[in-house]
Enzyme design. Sequence first.
Site, mmCIF file in Angstrom:
data_model
loop_
_atom_site.group_PDB
_atom_site.id
_atom_site.type_symbol
_atom_site.label_atom_id
_atom_site.label_comp_id
_atom_site.label_asym_id
_atom_site.label_seq_id
_atom_site.Cartn_x
_atom_site.Cartn_y
_atom_site.Cartn_z
ATOM 1 N N ASP A 1 0.874 -1.172 0.000
ATOM 2 C CA ASP A 1 0.000 0.000 0.000
ATOM 3 C C ASP A 1 0.915 1.227 0.000
ATOM 4 O O ASP A 1 2.089 1.136 0.361
ATOM 5 C CB ASP A 1 -0.885 -0.028 1.249
ATOM 6 N N GLY B 1 -8.400 44.708 6.165
ATOM 7 C CA GLY B 1 -9.252 45.054 5.048
ATOM 8 C C GLY B 1 -8.884 44.407 3.731
ATOM 9 O O GLY B 1 -9.570 44.588 2.726
#
Length: 724
Positions: A415, A491
């Site tokens: 795997d 901002g």
Amino acid sequence: MLKIAIKSHVQGRVRIKSEYFSSANEAQLFTLLQPFVQEFRHNALARSLILVYDHTQTSLEALLALISNHFNLKLPPSTTVTVLEESYCPSCTSCSRCEVAAKHPQTWRHKLITFGVLSGYALYLFIKETLLGIVVVASPFSLTAAVALFAAIPLLQEAYSDVKAKRFTLQSFMAFSLIAAIFGGEVMAAFEIIYILRGGMLLEEYTAEKSKRQIHNLIALEMKKAYVLVDDVELEVDLESIKEGDIVVSRSGEKIPVDGEIIDGKAEIDEASINGRSEPAFKEKGDVVYANTLLHRGRIYIRVSAIGENTYLSRVIAKVEASLALKSPSELSADRLAAKLLKLGTFLTGATFLVTGSWLRAFSVMIVMSCPCATILAASTAISAGIARGAKQGILIKGGESLELVAQSEAFCFDKTGTLTTGQPRLVETHLHKGVSLEELITYAARAEQRNHHPIAEAILKEAKHLGITCNDEEPSEILPGLGVKLVHQGTVILVGNAKLLTQNSVNVTALHRVAQRHLELGQTVVYVSVGTNVLGCMAFEHEVREGTQAMLEGLKARGVKHLVLLTGDEVKVAHAFGEKYGFDEIYANVMPEEKADVIKALKAKYRRVVMVGDGINDTIAMSVSDVAISFASGGSEAAIEVSNIAITNSNPRDILKLYDLSSQSLHVIAQNYWIGTSTNLASVAFAAFGALSPVMAGAMHIAHTVGIMANSSRIAWGIDNNS
């Protein structure tokens, strides 16, 4: 009252064991059970039945009642079948031994004390007879005879169980020989033989069974609690109380406790334990989720479709168990060995008496052949030493057969995620827009990710730390599952995520498209960073490959392994980029658990033995059908550790090479031990037949070659190479 031992049980599948099954007619059993079961297997040798049934149509109790009636047992109407849940039995070398152990359980401490007492008495006899020159009384009614009979109780119990079941086995032959030795005046020989046998049994149990039990006790698959939505209020309840149709709530950092469908919310879910995917999957309303998967970030409401034994995880475990139940080579090998020893011992004893007419000579031959030390200890001591050495190196081997098969295997399957890779991404390359510095890119990325626990976020913060960048901003970022993160800083909007996130926010990423595509084709993850409407650059991440992976794969090839296979749930590009880089002979991408098992079965038809190395639940079916299953236990799933034959506790790829070499050395030492044991046994039989070996000397020969075998095997435990 009928007593049936349940060897294993999950909903819809049971393996039961009873002495009645040893003589049951298989055709009659099949006719009886066929209407009620989907699958039926009868193992008379192990006295067991394996039944697969539809639990919605019948129950375990109904099947047990049906079977009890088949055997014509006269049970009172009010009597129910008693089901005894057996304790964990890692390996079954003898059916009678398991039965005796179940009826007369003994703790390890009790067995150790018993052998200590026997050792003390053996030392007493040695000092009295050899050092002090005092003749020890050795009549059938002496203390030595009583001690020998006491030490032989487990063997006599096994022999009695065999005789009662109308089986004449090696245990029966050995028990008869010991009793004959005691009442024939050869008490010292009887004591020597049973002492050696008890010591060998104790050593074998300690090294093999203890290792298996310790690993089994590490397994804990059950989750205990979950949150259920009741009248818009989240209540913590026991998992057992959840019903199909309930609404379960899961949040970031939690394991999902049930199978079901998302009815609200969205999240990134790590499903590597189920399908082996290296990247978390984005899930939203309408998608299916599975129990035991990890919710990385987000919040979802799940309508329960399956709980407990009905979840995907439990169904996978059931399939694993079904595959494992078909395997009993150790038991069959032990029976074959016992049968050969029994036939040979009986033949040589009878032949000696017929040819020489001397009961004393025949008796000496019987003593030589009654103890299986020469043949059994030849393998068991080498395997025990190999298991002990493996444990010292962090390689937990659950059985001798598995250790032997590793070096006999021609194909190794791996795997990827969690096995050859750590599952943790690392930054491999950055690409900067004109006029942007690396420090600027990482600073903005770290600022947005500083409160995120996603693996890629942690990799970004690690890189920031490496560059000496610190972020102490208080603004919280917004996590957008499947996209990335968004932060409004003074901002200005900062975005860190995939191309889709930036495009949705009117940020043009065309300039980085070509380099990003190149990384994607290599199986890497690309993360963009933008400030306002300007893209600063992108970063490429790949999962960290475990150190030593390349050396391990090359080492296996150098040792004669013919075929290296990569089995992964990753996408094709990711899998092939990885597989080709590390020299795999065959690559299977985007495969589900059942498909991995199919690949293993196909490989078994081409190669002599197949090994499967994995770490997740998605690997367990493939592991169960392989010849040897190896799990990476550090961070690996409990199911993979449970089903594996061997657990690499440190998850170090180099330990695969250590295991292979240990297996090779064990096989070599076993061959040497067989030569030592067989040659001394044959020589002892010859000397006994010609009258040159008394019964006591026959027992002494056992001690001599047993010490030789154990000394040879101890080279493995001490790490001494065969060529040393």
